[in-house]
Scaffold this active site. Structure first.
Site, PDB file in Angstrom:
ATOM      1  N   ASP A 239       0.849  -1.197   0.000  1.00 36.35           N
ATOM      2  CA  ASP A 239       0.000   0.000   0.000  1.00 36.35           C
ATOM      3  C   ASP A 239       0.884   1.246   0.000  1.00 36.35           C
ATOM      4  O   ASP A 239       1.690   1.430   0.905  1.00 36.35           O
ATOM      5  CB  ASP A 239      -0.900  -0.027   1.240  1.00 36.35           C
TER       6      ASP A 239
ATOM      7  N   ASP B 193      -1.938  -1.185  -3.689  1.00 38.46           N
ATOM      8  CA  ASP B 193      -2.251  -0.428  -4.903  1.00 38.46           C
ATOM      9  C   ASP B 193      -1.107  -0.529  -5.910  1.00 38.46           C
ATOM     10  O   ASP B 193      -0.065  -1.143  -5.646  1.00 38.46           O
ATOM     11  CB  ASP B 193      -2.576   1.033  -4.555  1.00 38.46           C
TER      12      ASP B 193
ATOM     13  N   ASP C 154      -5.556 -10.476 -15.418  1.00 36.01           N
ATOM     14  CA  ASP C 154      -6.621 -11.421 -15.111  1.00 36.01           C
ATOM     15  C   ASP C 154      -7.798 -11.096 -16.025  1.00 36.01           C
ATOM     16  O   ASP C 154      -8.238  -9.948 -16.089  1.00 36.01           O
ATOM     17  CB  ASP C 154      -7.025 -11.272 -13.638  1.00 36.01           C
TER      18      ASP C 154
ATOM     19  N   HIS D 139      -4.498 -16.999  -4.631  1.00 37.19           N
ATOM     20  CA  HIS D 139      -5.317 -16.194  -3.720  1.00 37.19           C
ATOM     21  C   HIS D 139      -6.566 -16.911  -3.225  1.00 37.19           C
ATOM     22  O   HIS D 139      -7.302 -16.353  -2.409  1.00 37.19           O
ATOM     23  CB  HIS D 139      -5.711 -14.900  -4.446  1.00 37.19           C
ATOM     24  N   ASP D 140      -6.839 -18.098  -3.739  1.00 33.17           N
ATOM     25  CA  ASP D 140      -8.024 -18.852  -3.319  1.00 33.17           C
ATOM     26  C   ASP D 140      -7.681 -20.010  -2.391  1.00 33.17           C
ATOM     27  O   ASP D 140      -8.573 -20.753  -1.978  1.00 33.17           O
ATOM     28  CB  ASP D 140      -8.734 -19.473  -4.536  1.00 33.17           C
TER      29      ASP D 140
ATOM     30  N   ASP E 143     -10.015 -16.448 -15.812  1.00 36.79           N
ATOM     31  CA  ASP E 143     -10.813 -16.902 -14.681  1.00 36.79           C
ATOM     32  C   ASP E 143     -11.905 -17.879 -15.114  1.00 36.79           C
ATOM     33  O   ASP E 143     -12.647 -17.595 -16.063  1.00 36.79           O
ATOM     34  CB  ASP E 143     -11.447 -15.651 -14.042  1.00 36.79           C
TER      35      ASP E 143
ATOM     36  N   ASP F 148      -4.118   3.936   2.752  1.00 41.68           N
ATOM     37  CA  ASP F 148      -5.555   3.679   2.939  1.00 41.68           C
ATOM     38  C   ASP F 148      -5.818   2.235   3.369  1.00 41.68           C
ATOM     39  O   ASP F 148      -6.967   1.807   3.476  1.00 41.68           O
ATOM     40  CB  ASP F 148      -6.355   4.043   1.682  1.00 41.68           C
TER      41      ASP F 148
HETATM   42  O1  ISL Z   1     -11.823 -20.634  -4.298  1.00 41.05           O
HETATM   43  C1  ISL Z   1     -11.949 -21.775  -4.610  1.00 41.05           C
HETATM   44  C2  ISL Z   1     -11.940 -22.815  -3.584  1.00 41.05           C
HETATM   45  O2  ISL Z   1     -12.125 -22.239  -2.333  1.00 41.05           O
HETATM   46  C3  ISL Z   1     -12.077 -22.141  -6.014  1.00 41.05           C
HETATM   47  O3  ISL Z   1     -12.961 -23.174  -6.177  1.00 41.05           O
HETATM   48  C4  ISL Z   1     -12.469 -20.921  -6.828  1.00 41.05           C
HETATM   49  O4  ISL Z   1     -13.562 -20.286  -6.283  1.00 41.05           O
HETATM   50  C5  ISL Z   1     -12.833 -21.246  -8.229  1.00 41.05           C
HETATM   51  O5  ISL Z   1     -11.786 -21.939  -8.734  1.00 41.05           O
HETATM   52  C6  ISL Z   1     -12.997 -20.011  -9.071  1.00 41.05           C
HETATM   53  O6  ISL Z   1     -12.039 -19.045  -8.796  1.00 41.05           O
HETATM   54  C7  ISL Z   1     -11.979 -17.879  -9.545  1.00 41.05           C
HETATM   55  O7  ISL Z   1     -13.234 -17.316  -9.842  1.00 41.05           O
HETATM   56  C8  ISL Z   1     -13.987 -16.818  -8.749  1.00 41.05           C
HETATM   57  C9  ISL Z   1     -13.158 -15.951  -7.794  1.00 41.05           C
HETATM   58  O8  ISL Z   1     -13.864 -15.783  -6.597  1.00 41.05           O
HETATM   59  C10 ISL Z   1     -11.815 -16.556  -7.489  1.00 41.05           C
HETATM   60  O9  ISL Z   1     -11.058 -15.680  -6.702  1.00 41.05           O
HETATM   61  C11 ISL Z   1     -11.162 -16.849  -8.801  1.00 41.05           C
HETATM   62  O10 ISL Z   1      -9.839 -17.302  -8.665  1.00 41.05           O
HETATM   63  C12 ISL Z   1     -15.103 -16.003  -9.335  1.00 41.05           C
HETATM   64  O11 ISL Z   1     -14.581 -15.049 -10.210  1.00 41.05           O
END
Ligand code: ISL
Length: 565
Positions: free
Chosen positions: A23, A31, A100, A333-334, A201, A27
């Site tokens: 950041d 960023d 993305d 990130h997931d 995605d 904030d």
């Molecule tokens: O997050 C997951 C498991 O906890 C995955 O199943 C994930 O949600 C899925 O693969 C889709 O992910 C992508 O699209 C989603 C978004 O929330 C995720 O951050 C992204 O990586 C919807 O756009």
């Protein structure tokens, strides 16, 4: 030396989740100027590509995976000019930028959807998937990834719209050629701005089965959701082929599709260098070995090394050169942090982080490092549900308490292990306030272990996970065998050791990984004896009198040898 056939073959990518990276303005939200201040750090690590999670204008229902304008930057992150500056700074260091591309759905605040929902005869109506009620209810029984039905009733016209994710993420109607043309136009626009590719995605959800049939209520999980009717749907390959013809084939870029529930034969169809539309995919089989595939029904189970070996080996073999190309990742990130999930985030944190790094980087396929992985960041256990921000986590908690009467404490344990927020706590830059991430209040709490685990410390320690990752990346850049060597598993049934070889012409790599806190013995299989095995990298100092024919491994020990030539 063998030249890479495509530039992304020997590349290493680094994923930035912008709101949690750095950041610049206090904030509490990462960023683009923050990213700009860290490009030298990325160059020092040695990565070739940055994949930037969404920075587009968004109501942030799903942290930017709900896009309201595809051709701009959200003021939270900065401006298009800031993005240009990041691209220029990366390019100046030989690093490419991959955006993305989230085109299965938009935000419900995207102007297309605002138009679409306004009336049945609006020219944008068909940009989304609208159906009238069926017997006064949802048009079918599909479930949303983030909980509840996948359909939302809309007062204005009395119809329902489909949203496979949150109701703030209506699905685009890819059957409509105008939608596809808009997407291709937008992709050209970004490529003309100088971006070097796309991470796409949930790209294998864009084609839905005709008639949108009901899911059989008897089969659990994925099927109960309707997954078989919208994942790898009937027109997916046709749409992607069109995208390749209209856009991708015109540029020398990197494309990686995020494709849950994909198998290797589908992956070959998609990633074959001649006939496939994309360069590589993110498959999920190894992400599913410790729990349910779908976040809302998230579970936790002990994972087995045998399963990891079987999955990895199948993907390595089935996508052999000439057939397809793999991507490799252990986190994003997931996902929970790999060191907490597949390693040991206690006493052997650094060793196991290095072991996992060795695994990631010594496989064939393009590796993706997620921010913080290179310093061995761990999961977090925030005390209260109010500390969590992720829509998936919050909905899951609420839904399971109201529908199943689940025990909140048990749910918190599950969240500590599985929540996507494990990956989203701020990047730990230093042991200063807020881990050096922000001068303000971070949008999500910092992991309290930042005093011990942070970049500043990692950079001063020659033995850190960071410097180990740096060496692994360098190995890929300097040794074609790491990029192209054929994979073979050895000692397939060993319960703790995952060992494999990579072979290219008269060279062979031997990778030995002790996936445990125990001290198993590695015995060199026949046929692998070599006069002068050379240790290329290891996560422990070499012991006096070590003999590759019989190695007593230390907890989470990893070694890579070069045999022959
Ligand atoms: O997050 C997951 C498991 O906890 C995955 O199943 C994930 O949600 C899925 O693969 C889709 O992910 C992508 O699209 C989603 C978004 O929330 C995720 O951050 C992204 O990586 C919807 O756009």
């Amino acid at each position: 030396m063998m030249d890479p056939m495509a530039w992304w073959h020997d590349a290493v990518a680094y994923q930035i989740y912008p709101r949690s990276f750095a950041d610049s303005d206090g904030d509490g939200m990462g960023d683009l100027k923050g990213i700009l201040s860290k490009v030298d750090y990325l160059a020092e690590l040695g990565v070739d590509v940055v994949w930037l999670s969404p920075v587009y204008p968004s109501p942030m229902a799903d942290n930017g995976y709900d896009i309201a304008d595809y051709r701009d930057v959200d003021p939270l992150f900065g401006t298009l000019a800031d993005l240009d500056a990041v691209i220029a700074a990366l390019h100046a260091r030989g690093i490419r930028l991959v955006m993305d591309l989230v085109v299965n759905h938009t935000s419900d605040e995207h102007p297309w959807f605002v138009q679409s929902r306004s009336s049945r005869d609006n020219p944008y109506r068909d940009y989304y998937i609208w159906r009238p009620p069926r017997d006064g209810r949802e048009p079918n029984n599909w479930l949303s990834h983030f909980g509840g039905s996948a359909w939302q009733y809309d007062e204005a016209t009395g119809d329902y719209y489909l949203h496979l994710f949150s109701r703030k993420q209506p699905d685009l109607n890819w059957e409509n050629p105008k939608v596809r043309a808009e997407v291709y136009d937008m992709m050209h626009w970004w490529l003309r701005q100088g971006v070097d590719g796309f991470r796409m995605d949930v790209i294998n959800m864009i084609s839905k089965a005709p008639g949108l049939p009901d899911a059989p209520a008897t089969r659990p999980g994925f099927y109960q959701w309707g997954g078989q009717y919208f994942v790898n749907g009937p027109r997916l390959l046709e749409f992607l082929a069109e995208m390749k013809r209209e856009v991708l084939s015109k540029y020398d870029i990197l494309t990686v599709g995020e494709t849950p529930a994909v198998n290797t034969s589908q992956a070959v169809q998609i990633t074959n260098e001649e006939t496939g539309p994309l360069n590589m995919l993110f498959q999920f089989e190894h992400m599913d070995i410790d729990g349910g595939r779908w976040g809302r029904r998230s579970q936790r189970r002990a994972w087995e090394l045998a399963e990891l070996k079987a999955i990895t080996t199948r993907w390595q073999r089935d996508l052999e050169l000439g057939r397809g190309w793999n991507s490799q990742y252990l986190s994003n990130h997931d996902q929970p942090r790999p060191v907490s999930r597949f390693g040991d985030d206690g006493p052997c944190r650094a060793e196991s982080a290095k072991l996992l790094g060795t695994f990631l980087h010594m496989l064939k396929g393009t590796p993706y490092v997620y921010q913080g992985e290179e310093i061995g960041m761990t999961n977090v256990a925030l005390p209260s549900i109010d500390d969590y921000r992720d829509i998936e986590t919050l909905n899951m908690y609420r839904e399971r308490i109201s529908e199943e009467g689940a025990d909140p404490q048990a749910l918190m344990q599950l969240i500590h292990a599985r929540s996507r927020d494990n990956a989203r706590t701020p990047m730990q830059w230093s042991d200063g306030p807020n881990a050096g991430f922000t001068a303000g209040t971070p949008w999500i709490k910092v992991n309290p272990n930042y005093r011990d685990i942070n970049v500043e410390k990692a950079l001063t320690d020659p033995d850190s996970v960071f410097h180990y990752y740096q060496r692994l990346i360098e190995l890929r850049h300097t040794r074609p065998i790491v990029v192209y060597g054929v994979y073979d598993i050895i000692m397939e049934n060993h319960p703790q050791i995952y060992a494999f070889t990579r072979t290219l012409e008269d060279e062979r790599l031997l990778i030995i990984l002790n996936f445990s806190g125990e001290e198993p013995v590695f015995e060199l299989p026949d046929g692998l004896e070599a006069p002068q095995p050379r240790l290329l990298i290891a996560n422990y100092p070499v012991r006096e009198g070590d003999d590759l024919r019989r190695l007593e491994l230390r907890p989470w020990e990893a070694r890579v040898y070069l045999l022959g030539a």
